[in-house]
Design a protein around this motif. Sequence first.
Motif, PDB file in Angstrom:
ATOM      1  N   ARG A 159      -6.199  -7.921 -16.477  1.00  7.10           N
ATOM      2  CA  ARG A 159      -5.184  -9.105 -16.331  1.00  7.10           C
ATOM      3  C   ARG A 159      -3.715  -8.980 -16.399  1.00  7.10           C
ATOM      4  N   PHE A 160      -3.367  -7.767 -17.340  1.00  7.75           N
ATOM      5  CA  PHE A 160      -1.887  -7.350 -17.349  1.00  7.75           C
ATOM      6  C   PHE A 160      -1.501  -6.262 -16.390  1.00  7.75           C
ATOM      7  N   MET A 161      -2.462  -5.842 -15.738  1.00 11.34           N
ATOM      8  CA  MET A 161      -2.046  -4.699 -14.914  1.00 11.34           C
ATOM      9  C   MET A 161      -0.895  -5.062 -13.871  1.00 11.34           C
ATOM     10  N   SER A 162       0.128  -4.126 -13.771  1.00 11.75           N
ATOM     11  CA  SER A 162       1.221  -4.273 -12.976  1.00 11.75           C
ATOM     12  C   SER A 162       1.239  -3.247 -11.693  1.00 11.75           C
ATOM     13  N   PRO A 163       0.522  -3.282 -10.691  1.00  8.13           N
ATOM     14  CA  PRO A 163       0.468  -2.157  -9.840  1.00  8.13           C
ATOM     15  C   PRO A 163       1.680  -1.837  -9.345  1.00  8.13           C
ATOM     16  N   ASN A 164       2.175  -0.532  -8.918  1.00  2.02           N
ATOM     17  CA  ASN A 164       3.050  -0.031  -8.075  1.00  2.02           C
ATOM     18  C   ASN A 164       2.460   0.328  -6.790  1.00  2.02           C
ATOM     19  N   PHE A 165       2.618  -0.721  -6.000  1.00  2.00           N
ATOM     20  CA  PHE A 165       2.010  -0.592  -4.428  1.00  2.00           C
ATOM     21  C   PHE A 165       2.754   0.550  -3.630  1.00  2.00           C
ATOM     22  N   GLU A 166       3.916   0.860  -4.102  1.00  2.00           N
ATOM     23  CA  GLU A 166       4.451   2.223  -3.265  1.00  2.00           C
ATOM     24  C   GLU A 166       3.791   3.469  -3.481  1.00  2.00           C
ATOM     25  N   ILE A 167       3.276   3.591  -4.662  1.00  2.00           N
ATOM     26  CA  ILE A 167       2.561   4.775  -5.179  1.00  2.00           C
ATOM     27  C   ILE A 167       1.171   4.492  -4.523  1.00  2.00           C
ATOM     28  N   LEU A 168       0.683   3.462  -4.727  1.00  2.00           N
ATOM     29  CA  LEU A 168      -0.805   3.239  -4.051  1.00  2.00           C
ATOM     30  C   LEU A 168      -0.846   3.463  -2.722  1.00  2.00           C
ATOM     31  N   ARG A 169      -0.008   3.271  -2.017  1.00  2.00           N
ATOM     32  CA  ARG A 169       0.183   3.586  -0.536  1.00  2.00           C
ATOM     33  C   ARG A 169       0.276   4.954  -0.051  1.00  2.00           C
ATOM     34  N   ARG A 170       0.410   5.876  -1.295  1.00  4.55           N
ATOM     35  CA  ARG A 170       0.235   7.484  -0.830  1.00  4.55           C
ATOM     36  C   ARG A 170      -1.040   7.668  -0.309  1.00  4.55           C
ATOM     37  N   SER A 171      -2.031   6.851  -0.729  1.00  4.47           N
ATOM     38  CA  SER A 171      -3.214   7.293  -0.417  1.00  4.47           C
ATOM     39  C   SER A 171      -3.706   6.424   0.807  1.00  4.47           C
ATOM     40  N   PRO A 172      -4.793   6.643   1.909  1.00  3.77           N
ATOM     41  CA  PRO A 172      -5.062   6.015   2.764  1.00  3.77           C
ATOM     42  C   PRO A 172      -5.991   5.081   2.445  1.00  3.77           C
ATOM     43  N   ILE A 173      -6.632   4.958   1.364  1.00  4.22           N
ATOM     44  CA  ILE A 173      -7.557   4.005   0.907  1.00  4.22           C
ATOM     45  C   ILE A 173      -7.155   2.800   1.260  1.00  4.22           C
ATOM     46  N   PHE A 174      -7.973   1.652   1.680  1.00  3.37           N
ATOM     47  CA  PHE A 174      -7.513   0.335   2.244  1.00  3.37           C
ATOM     48  C   PHE A 174      -7.427  -0.682   1.070  1.00  3.37           C
ATOM     49  N   GLY A 175      -8.330  -0.545   0.038  1.00  3.11           N
ATOM     50  CA  GLY A 175      -8.077  -1.275  -0.986  1.00  3.11           C
ATOM     51  C   GLY A 175      -8.976  -0.905  -2.407  1.00  3.11           C
ATOM     52  N   TYR A 176      -8.696  -1.708  -3.395  1.00  2.00           N
ATOM     53  CA  TYR A 176      -9.294  -1.366  -4.664  1.00  2.00           C
ATOM     54  C   TYR A 176      -9.807  -2.922  -5.185  1.00  2.00           C
ATOM     55  N   ALA A 177     -11.066  -2.686  -5.929  1.00  2.00           N
ATOM     56  CA  ALA A 177     -11.470  -3.707  -6.727  1.00  2.00           C
ATOM     57  C   ALA A 177     -11.421  -3.213  -8.253  1.00  2.00           C
ATOM     58  N   VAL A 178     -10.539  -3.620  -8.911  1.00  2.00           N
ATOM     59  CA  VAL A 178     -10.291  -3.173 -10.106  1.00  2.00           C
ATOM     60  C   VAL A 178     -11.064  -4.062 -11.243  1.00  2.00           C
ATOM     61  N   THR A 179     -12.027  -3.470 -12.111  1.00  2.00           N
ATOM     62  CA  THR A 179     -12.715  -4.175 -12.650  1.00  2.00           C
ATOM     63  C   THR A 179     -13.127  -4.022 -14.195  1.00  2.00           C
ATOM     64  N   ALA A 180     -13.724  -4.783 -14.965  1.00  2.82           N
ATOM     65  CA  ALA A 180     -13.990  -4.548 -16.371  1.00  2.82           C
ATOM     66  C   ALA A 180     -14.947  -5.502 -16.649  1.00  2.82           C
ATOM     67  N   VAL A 181     -15.654  -5.373 -17.955  1.00  4.07           N
ATOM     68  CA  VAL A 181     -16.426  -6.449 -18.601  1.00  4.07           C
ATOM     69  C   VAL A 181     -15.608  -7.576 -18.869  1.00  4.07           C
ATOM     70  N   GLY A 182     -16.279  -8.683 -18.793  1.00  4.38           N
ATOM     71  CA  GLY A 182     -15.395 -10.031 -19.053  1.00  4.38           C
ATOM     72  C   GLY A 182     -15.417 -10.442 -20.689  1.00  4.38           C
ATOM     73  N   ASP A 183     -14.708 -11.137 -20.917  1.00  4.81           N
ATOM     74  CA  ASP A 183     -14.749 -11.620 -22.542  1.00  4.81           C
ATOM     75  C   ASP A 183     -15.610 -12.810 -22.383  1.00  4.81           C
ATOM     76  N   ASP A 184     -15.362 -13.627 -21.469  1.00 10.43           N
ATOM     77  CA  ASP A 184     -16.122 -15.028 -21.268  1.00 10.43           C
ATOM     78  C   ASP A 184     -16.960 -15.076 -20.241  1.00 10.43           C
ATOM     79  N   CYS A 185     -17.110 -13.952 -19.373  1.00  9.02           N
ATOM     80  CA  CYS A 185     -18.107 -14.009 -18.292  1.00  9.02           C
ATOM     81  C   CYS A 185     -18.521 -12.634 -18.159  1.00  9.02           C
ATOM     82  N   ASP A 186     -19.476 -12.268 -17.042  1.00  7.44           N
ATOM     83  CA  ASP A 186     -19.931 -10.967 -17.321  1.00  7.44           C
ATOM     84  C   ASP A 186     -19.105  -9.897 -16.705  1.00  7.44           C
ATOM     85  N   PHE A 187     -18.103 -10.127 -15.811  1.00 12.02           N
ATOM     86  CA  PHE A 187     -17.149  -9.160 -15.449  1.00 12.02           C
ATOM     87  C   PHE A 187     -16.077  -9.847 -14.853  1.00 12.02           C
TER      88      PHE A 187
END
Length: 262
Positions: A159-187
Amino acid sequence: MDKLKFSTYAVFSNKDNGLIGNTSTVVETEHALSNVQMQSIASDLWQPATTFLWKKNDQWHVRWFAPDQEIGLCGHGSLAAVAHLYEKGILDTEIHFQNGIISGGVENEKCYITLASIPVIDELTIENYLLDGLKIPILGHFKTSNKNIILTDSQESVRFMSPNFEILRRSPIFGYAVTAVGDDCDFVSRTLVPHVHQLEDPATGSSHAALAPFWAAKLNKTKMKAIQLSKRGGQFHLTLEGKKVKLYGEHYKLNEGKLFLH
């Protein structure tokens, strides 16, 4: 000068809980448009995805365009297409789009899409650019054929992640699904796409095609509820059926009208 009808839907939503979903404008045409025409319309409409829908020989065809390029697989655009047909009263059975990737339908007045699950290919090294770009604990980095999966420690980290997209663009990877176990749902998750103008997608069907088998294996469940913790927020009900993922989502119409085809 032709006029084309369009309707805009927000999908994978739950307005009662403040989750307003992802938007797609559905443009229904009598025949296929050229790539140039579709890209021009999508650029003018400036939606995360403009969905073009037409019928030929009793088969529905669909393509999706972001403002800057065609989208190879768009879950929320597909659900918007299903919602569009359902709202028009012409969807009384499951539909199979001609691209062969995705299908959809309605069960108990809830729209769904079905698409192939996206398995993990390999577990990757957690490189410094990811730690610096995401600034959250990273428990695992997993490669898929779509977006890579980043496993973190908690819903709060997502929830509180604040990505630095300039740094992430250093990799050619197109995208990321950032995930964790949920508090009130499964994930829970967020989808980051640092190489396109949008940067973060509000509610992403294609990410959940990868997250469904990932979490099904961890939780030993085939039916799950997931929340996407973007600024708009999204809600998904998922069923893993062998190598297919069925995604159910609520929707509501935002507008409708006509546009001119030059």
